[in-house]
Design a protein around this motif. Sequence first.
Motif, PDB file in Angstrom:
ATOM      1  N   GLY A  79       0.821  -1.215   0.000  1.00  0.00           N
ATOM      2  CA  GLY A  79       0.000   0.000   0.000  1.00  0.00           C
ATOM      3  C   GLY A  79       0.846   1.252   0.000  1.00  0.00           C
ATOM      4  N   LEU A  80       1.987   1.206   0.716  1.00  0.00           N
ATOM      5  CA  LEU A  80       2.860   2.383   0.742  1.00  0.00           C
ATOM      6  C   LEU A  80       3.322   2.744  -0.662  1.00  0.00           C
ATOM      7  CD1 LEU A  80       5.166   1.846   3.827  1.00  0.00           C
ATOM      8  CD2 LEU A  80       3.188   3.300   3.622  1.00  0.00           C
ATOM      9  N   ILE A  81       3.523   1.720  -1.511  1.00  0.00           N
ATOM     10  CA  ILE A  81       3.987   1.991  -2.871  1.00  0.00           C
ATOM     11  C   ILE A  81       2.838   2.446  -3.753  1.00  0.00           C
ATOM     12  CG2 ILE A  81       5.083   0.959  -4.890  1.00  0.00           C
ATOM     13  CD1 ILE A  81       6.374  -1.049  -2.921  1.00  0.00           C
ATOM     14  N   ARG A  82       1.652   1.832  -3.572  1.00  0.00           N
ATOM     15  CA  ARG A  82       0.578   2.065  -4.531  1.00  0.00           C
ATOM     16  C   ARG A  82      -0.222   3.340  -4.270  1.00  0.00           C
ATOM     17  NH1 ARG A  82      -3.115  -2.305  -6.627  1.00  0.00           N
ATOM     18  NH2 ARG A  82      -3.128  -0.756  -8.265  1.00  0.00           N
ATOM     19  N   MET A  83      -0.277   3.801  -3.038  1.00  0.00           N
ATOM     20  CA  MET A  83      -1.125   4.962  -2.745  1.00  0.00           C
ATOM     21  C   MET A  83      -0.484   6.238  -3.280  1.00  0.00           C
ATOM     22  SD  MET A  83      -3.929   4.189  -1.417  1.00  0.00           S
ATOM     23  CE  MET A  83      -4.653   2.621  -0.994  1.00  0.00           C
ATOM     24  N   ARG A 104      -1.049   7.012   2.231  1.00  0.00           N
ATOM     25  CA  ARG A 104      -0.030   6.034   2.653  1.00  0.00           C
ATOM     26  C   ARG A 104      -0.090   5.811   4.152  1.00  0.00           C
ATOM     27  NH1 ARG A 104       4.107   8.859  -1.072  1.00  0.00           N
ATOM     28  NH2 ARG A 104       3.598   7.828  -3.014  1.00  0.00           N
ATOM     29  N   ILE A 105      -0.298   6.896   4.914  1.00  0.00           N
ATOM     30  CA  ILE A 105      -0.413   6.723   6.363  1.00  0.00           C
ATOM     31  C   ILE A 105      -1.598   5.819   6.687  1.00  0.00           C
ATOM     32  CG2 ILE A 105      -0.800   7.917   8.542  1.00  0.00           C
ATOM     33  CD1 ILE A 105       0.544  10.319   7.432  1.00  0.00           C
ATOM     34  N   VAL A 119       2.223  12.674  12.460  1.00  0.00           N
ATOM     35  CA  VAL A 119       2.847  12.783  11.137  1.00  0.00           C
ATOM     36  C   VAL A 119       1.900  13.491  10.163  1.00  0.00           C
ATOM     37  CG1 VAL A 119       3.703  11.490   9.172  1.00  0.00           C
ATOM     38  CG2 VAL A 119       4.332  10.785  11.454  1.00  0.00           C
ATOM     39  N   ALA A 120       0.620  13.101  10.194  1.00  0.00           N
ATOM     40  CA  ALA A 120      -0.342  13.707   9.271  1.00  0.00           C
ATOM     41  C   ALA A 120      -0.501  15.191   9.550  1.00  0.00           C
ATOM     42  CB  ALA A 120      -1.696  13.000   9.397  1.00  0.00           C
ATOM     43  N   ARG A 121      -0.560  15.546  10.827  1.00  0.00           N
ATOM     44  CA  ARG A 121      -0.733  16.948  11.211  1.00  0.00           C
ATOM     45  C   ARG A 121       0.473  17.776  10.770  1.00  0.00           C
ATOM     46  NH1 ARG A 121      -0.017  20.441  15.576  1.00  0.00           N
ATOM     47  NH2 ARG A 121      -1.850  21.727  15.985  1.00  0.00           N
ATOM     48  N   GLY A 122       1.667  17.234  11.060  1.00  0.00           N
ATOM     49  CA  GLY A 122       2.874  17.941  10.663  1.00  0.00           C
ATOM     50  C   GLY A 122       2.949  18.113   9.156  1.00  0.00           C
ATOM     51  N   ILE A 143     -10.523   8.370   3.408  1.00  0.00           N
ATOM     52  CA  ILE A 143     -10.008   7.814   2.152  1.00  0.00           C
ATOM     53  C   ILE A 143     -11.114   7.675   1.117  1.00  0.00           C
ATOM     54  CG2 ILE A 143     -10.299   5.330   2.514  1.00  0.00           C
ATOM     55  CD1 ILE A 143      -7.337   5.016   1.758  1.00  0.00           C
ATOM     56  N   ASP A 144     -12.372   7.553   1.569  1.00  0.00           N
ATOM     57  CA  ASP A 144     -13.480   7.388   0.637  1.00  0.00           C
ATOM     58  C   ASP A 144     -14.648   8.248   1.116  1.00  0.00           C
ATOM     59  OD1 ASP A 144     -15.015   6.561  -1.410  1.00  0.00           O
ATOM     60  OD2 ASP A 144     -15.381   4.538  -0.655  1.00  0.00           O
ATOM     61  N   ALA A 145     -14.523   9.557   0.949  1.00  0.00           N
ATOM     62  CA  ALA A 145     -15.470  10.492   1.540  1.00  0.00           C
ATOM     63  C   ALA A 145     -16.821  10.404   0.845  1.00  0.00           C
ATOM     64  CB  ALA A 145     -14.931  11.907   1.444  1.00  0.00           C
ATOM     65  N   SER A 146     -17.875  10.007   1.603  1.00  0.00           N
ATOM     66  CA  SER A 146     -19.199   9.945   1.001  1.00  0.00           C
ATOM     67  C   SER A 146     -19.960  11.246   1.225  1.00  0.00           C
ATOM     68  CB  SER A 146     -19.985   8.759   1.562  1.00  0.00           C
ATOM     69  OG  SER A 146     -19.957   8.765   2.965  1.00  0.00           O
ATOM     70  N   SER A 147     -19.595  12.027   2.249  1.00  0.00           N
ATOM     71  CA  SER A 147     -20.219  13.341   2.410  1.00  0.00           C
ATOM     72  C   SER A 147     -19.195  14.278   3.028  1.00  0.00           C
ATOM     73  CB  SER A 147     -21.464  13.254   3.293  1.00  0.00           C
ATOM     74  OG  SER A 147     -21.083  12.982   4.610  1.00  0.00           O
TER      75      SER A 147
END
Lengths: 111, 163
Positions: free
Chosen positions: A22-26, A32-33, A80-83, B136-140
């Motif tokens: 998933g890390l590669i494909r996203m 990825r997170i 990580v997402a916030r940063g 990842i899959d926002a419906s609203s």
Amino acid sequence: MEMTGAVLALIGSIIFFLSALGLIRMPDLYNRIQTGTKATTLGTIILSIGLCLIHPEWTGKLVILILFIVLTNPISSHVVARGAHYSGQEMTDKTVGDALTEEDKDKEGTP
Amino acid sequence: MKMKTALISVVLGLLFWFGLNGRLETGVLISGIVVVAIAAAFHVKDAVFGDVKFSPRAFIAFIAWLVVFVGELIKSNIDVMLRVISPKVRINPAIVEVKTKLKTPLGRLALANSITLTPGTLTTDIKGDSLFIHWIDASSTDVEGATKAIVAKFEKQLEVVFG
């Protein structure tokens, strides 16, 4: 018993493999997170349960390990997402909405 | 408030102590109580667990939350794995805003962690009583719809336990 444990450990490893894939494909960091956090959490849980069955004397330590992973894994991915968001990491073209950026813009607009 | 924090810290600490030691003996128990009591004394003044409610109802709600949580965790993994191995990556991501009714920091932490480990959602930021969630899959993408889809299933139980 050992057979079941080995099968569980194998399932856990497969989940780890898929999360790495998933890390590669996203397409962007946030997605990825998503694959990284969830899959590694369940992967660790299943792998540890499998190890509990193979080595019953490790059960206490493995249970503590599971607890720490479940409590801290979401927190680290959140940080990580916030940063990433505040340092201006681009989101993928498929993104349909970004409430956080809008919220920040509203704040800047009103003195 | 402080008593509650001390009690919960000591019980949790002893569980960890026995988990790490792996055997029940008097010597282990006594040294464990001493170590745990010293460790608990250090953070009693913060009253971290002061918001946890002790009642049969809170206990049942906690178990109910655990069941929902484990179910969602397994569902989220199957969901993510299917996305990863499908030939065309099916995603429709967005950051949405949701509102929470939980007031206490511990309750919000539990909610944010639960959200991060459930299908396709990742808590990105918390401001006041708004949580910003990468979906990842926002419906609203409006606040009410997203709140209903993401937060509602955990909030009911966490409200009883943490207030």
